[in-house]
Scaffold this active site. Structure first.
Site, PDB file in Angstrom:
ATOM      1  N   GLU A  96       0.841  -1.198   0.000  1.00 40.74           N
ATOM      2  CA  GLU A  96       0.000   0.000   0.000  1.00 40.74           C
ATOM      3  C   GLU A  96       0.876   1.249   0.000  1.00 40.74           C
ATOM      4  O   GLU A  96       2.027   1.225   0.439  1.00 40.74           O
ATOM      5  CB  GLU A  96      -0.912  -0.047   1.233  1.00 40.74           C
ATOM      6  CG  GLU A  96      -1.735   1.172   1.524  1.00 40.74           C
ATOM      7  CD  GLU A  96      -2.760   1.551   0.462  1.00 40.74           C
ATOM      8  OE1 GLU A  96      -2.376   1.661  -0.718  1.00 40.74           O
ATOM      9  OE2 GLU A  96      -3.932   1.770   0.825  1.00 40.74           O
ATOM     10  N   ASP A  97       0.337   2.339  -0.483  1.00 40.76           N
ATOM     11  CA  ASP A  97       1.095   3.590  -0.491  1.00 40.76           C
ATOM     12  C   ASP A  97       1.190   4.205   0.908  1.00 40.76           C
ATOM     13  O   ASP A  97       2.271   4.368   1.449  1.00 40.76           O
ATOM     14  CB  ASP A  97       0.515   4.586  -1.512  1.00 40.76           C
ATOM     15  CG  ASP A  97      -0.990   4.818  -1.359  1.00 40.76           C
ATOM     16  OD1 ASP A  97      -1.607   4.309  -0.401  1.00 40.76           O
ATOM     17  OD2 ASP A  97      -1.563   5.519  -2.209  1.00 40.76           O
ATOM     18  N   ASP A 100      -3.130   5.683   6.641  1.00 38.99           N
ATOM     19  CA  ASP A 100      -3.564   6.930   7.278  1.00 38.99           C
ATOM     20  C   ASP A 100      -4.497   6.539   8.438  1.00 38.99           C
ATOM     21  O   ASP A 100      -4.014   6.230   9.529  1.00 38.99           O
ATOM     22  CB  ASP A 100      -4.249   7.781   6.207  1.00 38.99           C
ATOM     23  CG  ASP A 100      -4.583   9.187   6.669  1.00 38.99           C
ATOM     24  OD1 ASP A 100      -4.055   9.627   7.705  1.00 38.99           O
ATOM     25  OD2 ASP A 100      -5.382   9.859   5.988  1.00 38.99           O
ATOM     26  N   ARG A 162       1.159  12.184  -9.613  1.00 37.16           N
ATOM     27  CA  ARG A 162       1.641  10.810  -9.393  1.00 37.16           C
ATOM     28  C   ARG A 162       3.023  10.583  -9.985  1.00 37.16           C
ATOM     29  O   ARG A 162       3.771   9.729  -9.529  1.00 37.16           O
ATOM     30  CB  ARG A 162       0.685   9.791 -10.029  1.00 37.16           C
ATOM     31  CG  ARG A 162      -0.666   9.677  -9.351  1.00 37.16           C
ATOM     32  CD  ARG A 162      -1.381   8.413  -9.836  1.00 37.16           C
ATOM     33  NE  ARG A 162      -2.812   8.437  -9.609  1.00 37.16           N
ATOM     34  CZ  ARG A 162      -3.407   8.051  -8.476  1.00 37.16           C
ATOM     35  NH1 ARG A 162      -2.676   7.635  -7.465  1.00 37.16           N
ATOM     36  NH2 ARG A 162      -4.716   8.094  -8.346  1.00 37.16           N
TER      37      ARG A 162
HETATM   38  P1  IMP Z   1      -6.797   5.114   5.179  1.00 35.26           P
HETATM   39  O1  IMP Z   1      -7.891   4.143   4.865  1.00 35.26           O
HETATM   40  O2  IMP Z   1      -7.316   6.322   5.917  1.00 35.26           O
HETATM   41  O3  IMP Z   1      -5.609   4.492   5.855  1.00 35.26           O
HETATM   42  O4  IMP Z   1      -6.382   5.769   3.818  1.00 35.26           O
HETATM   43  C1  IMP Z   1      -5.476   5.259   3.026  1.00 35.26           C
HETATM   44  C2  IMP Z   1      -5.631   5.818   1.631  1.00 35.26           C
HETATM   45  O5  IMP Z   1      -5.911   7.217   1.623  1.00 35.26           O
HETATM   46  C3  IMP Z   1      -4.326   5.641   0.925  1.00 35.26           C
HETATM   47  O6  IMP Z   1      -4.357   4.447   0.207  1.00 35.26           O
HETATM   48  C4  IMP Z   1      -4.264   6.827   0.019  1.00 35.26           C
HETATM   49  O7  IMP Z   1      -4.840   6.502  -1.217  1.00 35.26           O
HETATM   50  C5  IMP Z   1      -5.115   7.861   0.664  1.00 35.26           C
HETATM   51  N1  IMP Z   1      -4.262   8.856   1.347  1.00 35.26           N
HETATM   52  C6  IMP Z   1      -4.130   9.039   2.679  1.00 35.26           C
HETATM   53  N2  IMP Z   1      -3.257  10.018   2.949  1.00 35.26           N
HETATM   54  C7  IMP Z   1      -2.822  10.443   1.754  1.00 35.26           C
HETATM   55  C8  IMP Z   1      -1.880  11.455   1.354  1.00 35.26           C
HETATM   56  O8  IMP Z   1      -1.244  12.160   2.172  1.00 35.26           O
HETATM   57  N3  IMP Z   1      -1.688  11.614   0.017  1.00 35.26           N
HETATM   58  C9  IMP Z   1      -2.332  10.871  -0.911  1.00 35.26           C
HETATM   59  N4  IMP Z   1      -3.208   9.910  -0.595  1.00 35.26           N
HETATM   60  C10 IMP Z   1      -3.452   9.708   0.727  1.00 35.26           C
HETATM   61 MG    MG Z   2      -4.456   4.266  -1.911  1.00 32.97          MG
END
Ligand code: IMP
Ligand code: MG
Length: 172
Positions: A96-97, A100, A162
């Site tokens: 995963e990238d 968050d 990107r």
């Molecule tokens: P989570 O479900 O809140 O952990 O969100 C994860 C997803 O939100 C990641 O896969 C990203 O696609 C997106 N995301 C969260 N923070 C960022 C950021 O700082 N930049 C770009 N995408 C983000």
């Molecule tokens: Mg993502």
């Protein structure tokens, strides 16, 4: 135009991805590895990581949507595209990238576990702990960034940025 501040250079990313690949090589020696990338944000990281690995591996992808605005995830995750490979008995690494809130990966880990793999671990380029909402072990992390919205190296804001080779914080 929003201002971009470089957080991690291309050279730093390369060095960290190489370190991570060495760890994964060590931990997965002799195992049956499938890298499962989370589209779209993880594709650049996964391509680099994969080419640094020496353990044989196969790849597949999932795609998810989380409802919400561009910079704040809403917590509801929906699967848009599933893997095609049979993961039963395999050693899956979810790539995963950014982690968050953690909700996307929590959902995906449970989704993968339902396919009865031998193991599922998580490899994330960036751990952003500020907004974490769920307890989630992350086995492999390239780097931790405390806060901010990041773009570049596969990460987007509204589908832009990107292609940047480094990782930048976007200032509104
Ligand atoms: P989570 O479900 O809140 O952990 O969100 C994860 C997803 O939100 C990641 O896969 C990203 O696609 C997106 N995301 C969260 N923070 C960022 C950021 O700082 N930049 C770009 N995408 C983000
Ligand atoms: Mg993502």
């Amino acid at each position: 135009m929003p201002e971009l501040a470089c957080i991690i250079t291309e050279e730093e990313i390369n060095a960290r991805v190489a370190d991570l690949a060495r760890l994964i090589d060590r931990d997965y020696a002799g195992k049956d590895v499938v890298l499962v990338g989370v589209l779209k944000g993880a594709f650049v990281f996964m391509a680099d990581l994969m080419r640094r690995l020496t353990v044989p591996c196969q790849v597949d992808f999932v795609r998810v949507a989380s409802y919400g605005s561009e910079t704040v995830s809403s917590g509801k995750v929906r699967l848009l595209m599933d893997v095609g490979l049979n993961l039963e008995g395999r050693d899956v690494i979810l790539v995963e990238d950014i982690v968050d809130s953690g909700l996307t990966l929590k959902f995906l880990k449970e989704h993968m576990q339902a396919k009865r793999p031998r193991s599922v671990s998580i490899c994330a380029m960036i751990d952003k702990p500020e907004r974490r909402e769920v307890e989630l072990p992350i086995e492999y992390i390239c780097t931790r960034v405390p806060e901010g919205f990041l773009v570049g190296y596969g990460l987007d804001c509204n589908e832009e940025y990107r292609s940047l080779p480094g990782i930048y914080e976007i200032k509104p």
